[in-house]
Enzyme design. Structure first.
Site, mmCIF file in Angstrom:
data_model
loop_
_atom_site.group_PDB
_atom_site.id
_atom_site.type_symbol
_atom_site.label_atom_id
_atom_site.label_comp_id
_atom_site.label_asym_id
_atom_site.label_seq_id
_atom_site.Cartn_x
_atom_site.Cartn_y
_atom_site.Cartn_z
ATOM 1 C CB ILE A 27 -0.958 -0.018 1.209
ATOM 2 C CG1 ILE A 27 -1.956 -1.171 1.068
ATOM 3 C CG2 ILE A 27 -1.697 1.304 1.336
ATOM 4 C CD1 ILE A 27 -2.766 -1.446 2.324
ATOM 5 C CG ASP A 46 10.477 0.403 3.285
ATOM 6 O OD1 ASP A 46 9.237 0.312 3.191
ATOM 7 O OD2 ASP A 46 11.208 -0.549 3.634
ATOM 8 C CG ASP A 69 13.964 1.266 12.606
ATOM 9 O OD1 ASP A 69 12.736 1.071 12.704
ATOM 10 O OD2 ASP A 69 14.810 0.622 13.262
ATOM 11 C CE1 TYR A 157 -1.834 -5.807 11.638
ATOM 12 C CE2 TYR A 157 -4.172 -6.323 11.500
ATOM 13 C CZ TYR A 157 -3.056 -5.679 10.999
ATOM 14 O OH TYR A 157 -3.161 -4.915 9.864
#
Length: 253
Positions: A27, A46, A69, A157
């Site tokens: 995404i 990223d 990070d 999650y």
């Protein structure tokens, strides 16, 4: 009565800088390309520098790559400072361990909650503070339909994503008076690296497709429109919202 909003350009992002965290795949990668297509200057961030660079190459000449990070608070603060005026911040980075609660290890719990929830907390603070000081900006975070509809093996999650939703809504209430909008997108089942484990099992893949009103999985690019909408003037009166992009999963029992 006339409107100050130009409907022909309400989705355009010309002259705005957008940072996408988790832009290396899925995404995040599609969001970066969609924002650039509407004129934004996109920073593709990223943890994997090669993935960030690959997305920047795909996104176009105005895009840049950044290795970052989101679990490194000092790095986040440094990036927010070094990038200067950031108009749009998109956070897609996340992780998942599919296990029942009694099977979870402490390390796995810390890993999921650490990236999904604490990471979101640190990102909101690092970029939201400067946005509030400047008096403008749009923060878009990714929750999940699992924040409201879960199944066995999704508990940690789901809890982390429910927490993300509330963090984003809290930020909306606190940053709103300064002119910063904060919203969440809640995807359904989408074909991304995070769902590769389920996609590899034909029976599970079909079962999940059948649960959606549209009887299929979503594609990563189908989330990009929601990102552009929340980044743009088209959503100028939208903040504290949770936009479900789940193929109708949470609409039907």
């Amino acid at each position: 009565m006339t409107t100050s909003l130009d409907y022909s350009t309400m989705f355009r992002l010309d002259g705005r800088r957008a940072v996408v965290l988790g832009a290396g795949s899925g995404i995040g990668r599609e969001a970066a390309q969609a924002l650039a297509a509407q004129g934004a200057e996109v920073v593709c961030a990223d943890l994997d520098p090669d993935a960030a660079a690959a997305t920047a190459d795909r996104t176009g000449p105005g895009a840049t790559a950044l290795a970052l990070d989101v679990l490194d608070r000092a790095a986040l603060a440094g990036a927010a400072r070094d990038l200067g005026d950031v108009d749009v911040l998109v956070l897609t980075a996340g992780t998942h361990v599919r296990k029942r609660l009694l099977d979870y290890s402490a390390e796995e719990f810390d890993r999921v909650v650490g990236l999904n929830l604490r990471g979101a907390f640190d990102v909101i603070r690092a970029f939201g503070g400067p946005m509030a000081a400047r008096g403008r900006g749009s923060i878009i975070g990714f929750s999940s339909m699992r924040a409201v509809a879960l199944e066995p093996g999704q508990g940690v999650y789901s809890a982390s994503k429910a927490g993300v939703t509330q963090l984003l809504r809290a930020a909306a209430t606190e940053f709103g008076p300064s002119g910063v909008r904060v919203n969440a997108i809640a995807p359904g089942i989408v074909e991304t690296p995070l769902t590769a484990q389920i996609m590899a099992e034909p029976d599970w893949y079909r079962a999940y497709a059948d649960k959606s009103v549209l009887n299929r999985w979503g594609r990563a690019e189908e989330l990009a429109g929601a990102v552009v909408y929340l980044a743009s003037d088209a959503s100028s009166f939208v903040t504290g919202a949770v936009l479900a992009v789940d193929g109708g999963w949470t609409a039907a029992d």
